[in-house]
Design an enzyme around this catalytic site. Structure first.
Site, PDB file in Angstrom:
ATOM      1  CG  HIS A 119      45.834  36.968  37.945  1.00  0.00           C
ATOM      2  ND1 HIS A 119      44.842  37.473  38.749  1.00  0.00           N
ATOM      3  CD2 HIS A 119      45.213  36.540  36.814  1.00  0.00           C
ATOM      4  CE1 HIS A 119      43.664  37.355  38.124  1.00  0.00           C
ATOM      5  NE2 HIS A 119      43.862  36.800  36.945  1.00  0.00           N
TER       6      HIS A 119
ATOM      7  CG  HIS B  28      44.615  37.742  32.311  1.00  0.00           C
ATOM      8  ND1 HIS B  28      43.517  38.571  32.265  1.00  0.00           N
ATOM      9  CD2 HIS B  28      44.367  36.850  33.295  1.00  0.00           C
ATOM     10  CE1 HIS B  28      42.639  38.177  33.182  1.00  0.00           C
ATOM     11  NE2 HIS B  28      43.129  37.134  33.823  1.00  0.00           N
ATOM     12  CD  GLU B  29      46.609  33.737  33.865  1.00  0.00           C
ATOM     13  OE1 GLU B  29      46.657  33.806  35.109  1.00  0.00           O
ATOM     14  OE2 GLU B  29      45.534  33.664  33.227  1.00  0.00           O
TER      15      GLU B  29
ATOM     16  CD  GLU C 153      40.135  38.372  35.924  1.00  0.00           C
ATOM     17  OE1 GLU C 153      40.823  37.625  36.654  1.00  0.00           O
ATOM     18  OE2 GLU C 153      40.043  38.207  34.696  1.00  0.00           O
TER      19      GLU C 153
HETATM   20 ZN    ZN Z   1      42.296  36.323  35.606  1.00  0.00          ZN
END
Ligand code: ZN
Length: 503
Positions: free
Chosen positions: A270, A266-267, A296
């Site tokens: 980003h 997830h990170e 997101e």
């Molecule tokens: Zn996020």
């Protein structure tokens, strides 16, 4: 009349001023990163003062008469140009900042620190009563802020604009209605009697977890020459005004595989976005991702559309079995794949799966808009929360800590933030579809552990633009159409329909 030369000078001076503001904000980000990762507990008092001082300097530079004059004299560069976008974004920041009276800004900030402290204690004791008056105060301040900021249709639009510029409540109502109609019946027909996640629990040494996830995000394209990873309680990604230093953070649980792995993906998602922004935009308002929702969409794309897909695990599962032979040696592919995509109604938003997650957001969205409209009082919140949990997810939280008190957002005054999670989910599928439309070989590439075509397409069509376009314009440019729930709903129907034999 202002001469062309004066306009050019004004634009140059404005850019220099914005670069200085960007430097101060980047320095604050470094101090924040340090606070979250390595700072000893004793540093907190000094660090709070340092951040408050820099924040004040940055704010004063932005709202000063000098900035106002430069914005007036900078003219209107050709529309669509980088200069025009810089002026548009600087004006937006300037106007949002100058419309709020200094008294209101400091009252919100004071209420936030008191309310967050009260929220922490209330959550620990599962005691709504001790938090309610703080939230009442925060809601009334948010209402006041919306009036000062101004809006056309709904006060919520004024708050939403801070996280998703240009987005409107009327549009979100429409998006959520479409999601609710399809997802609630799917959720209600999920089986409730299985522990599909069991294979993901076992013994996982930290070093091996880190080696495995590092190999994956390196293959995604995370550039370690322009980033690093450290450990924290609540993972985040942070950058410092340029794509040259984009850091990620992670966490570990030695007994639960998903906890570290999917948070890391997830990170990294980003971070790929931030690392991909045109370096020429550094120290300008164009640097960095364009909105919370678009940001997101990229964390979710890499975490879910890629990281929880069959093609991805077709390549990586044998490697994972070799890394953790005790935990996964005897677990067949299908059981593992089903475990990583286990779906069931649960109390806690941050632990929710892809199918149920957006109902947690819908609930919060409905409650925070009703609070703002004064159709709902803070005193009624716990009861209405539980009623909506029943309506959308057919469960009732065990207590207030696992219900209405679980998120910090309202205590922090982040009204209008929640919907960006769902915008991100919806957009992740729309963007992925557009990439596969342009390059139908992407799923086969993923099955061979190759991500260059996907990341290259994202880089070219989304990442490099930074904040050059308005979010809605960027979505149309990247995917060929405005935000659309169809790709996302089709994705969920196909994936979970197959996994759970849903009609
Ligand atoms: Zn996020």
């Amino acid at each position: 009349m202002i001469s062309m030369n004066t306009q050019k000078d004004a634009l140059q001076l404005l850019k220099e001023r914005l670069a200085t503001i960007s430097d101060i904000d980047a320095a604050m980000a470094v101090l924040t990163w340090d606070q979250q990762t390595y700072m000893p507990a004793g540093g907190i008092a000094g660090r709070s003062e340092q951040l408050a001082t820099l924040s004040q300097i940055s704010h004063e530079m932005l709202v000063s008469d000098e900035t106002g004059k430069l914005l007036e004299s900078a003219g209107e560069p050709a529309s669509g140009s980088e200069d025009a976008a810089i002026i548009r974004l600087a004006r937006r920041d300037y106007e949002r900042a100058t419309r709020l009276p200094a008294r209101l800004v400091s009252e919100i900030s004071r209420t936030r620190s008191v309310a967050q402290g009260a929220w922490e204690k209330a959550r620990a004791d599962s005691d709504w009563g001790s938090f309610a008056s703080h939230l009442e105060k925060m809601v009334s301040l948010q209402r006041e802020a919306a009036e000062h900021l101004g809006y056309e249709d709904h006060p919520y639009d004024a708050l939403l604009d801070a996280y998703e510029p240009g987005e409107k409540k009327a549009h979100l109502d429409h998006m959520f209605a479409g999601l609710k109609e399809t997802l609630v019946p799917m959720i209600k027909s999920l089986p409730t009697d299985e522990d599909r996640e069991a294979p993901l629990h076992g013994n996982f040494g930290e070093r091996k977890q880190e080696e495995f996830s590092t190999a994956v995000i390196s293959a995604f394209g995370y550039d370690w020459e322009r980033g690093r990873q450290d450990r924290v309680a609540h993972p985040f990604c942070i950058s410092f005004g340029s794509p040259g230093d984009v850091r990620i953070t992670t966490r570990f649980d030695p007994e639960w595989f998903s906890y570290h792995f999917f948070a890391t993906l997830h990170e990294a998602g980003h971070a790929l976005y931030e690392q991909g922004v045109n370096p020429a935009y550094s120290r300008t308002p164009l640097s960095g991702g364009v909105s919370m929702g678009v940001h997101e969409s990229q964390s979710r794309l890499w975490e879910n559309l890629v990281g929880r897909s069959r093609p991805f695990w077709t390549f990586y599962y044998p490697k994972l079995q070799a890394t953790f032979p005790e935990a996964f040696g005897e677990v067949d592919f299908e059981s593992f794949y089903r475990a990583t995509n286990a779906a069931y109604p649960s109390e806690i938003r941050t632990e929710a799966d892809e199918l149920t997650y957006n109902m947690h957001i819908l609930l919060r969205y409905e409650l925070e808009t009703s609070l703002l409209e004064e159709k709902l009082s803070v005193a009624e919140l716990p009861e209405v929360w539980n009623a909506k949990m029943q309506q959308y997810l057919s469960i009732t939280p065990k207590n207030e800590a696992r219900g209405v008190l679980q998120d910090v957002h309202w205590a922090a005054g982040l009204f209008g933030y929640f919907p960006t999670y769902t915008l991100g989910n919806v957009l992740s599928a729309q963007v992925f579809d557009a990439a596969v439309g342009a390059h139908p070989e992407i799923p086969e590439d993923i099955e061979r552990g190759k991500f260059d075509t996907l990341r290259g397409w994202l880089q070219e069509n989304l990442y490099r633009h930074g904040s050059l376009y308005e979010p809605q314009d960027l979505i149309e440019r990247t995917t060929g159409k405005p935000l659309d729930t169809a790709p996302y709903l089709n994705y969920l129907k196909a994936k979970f329909g197959e996994l759970y034999d849903l009609a």
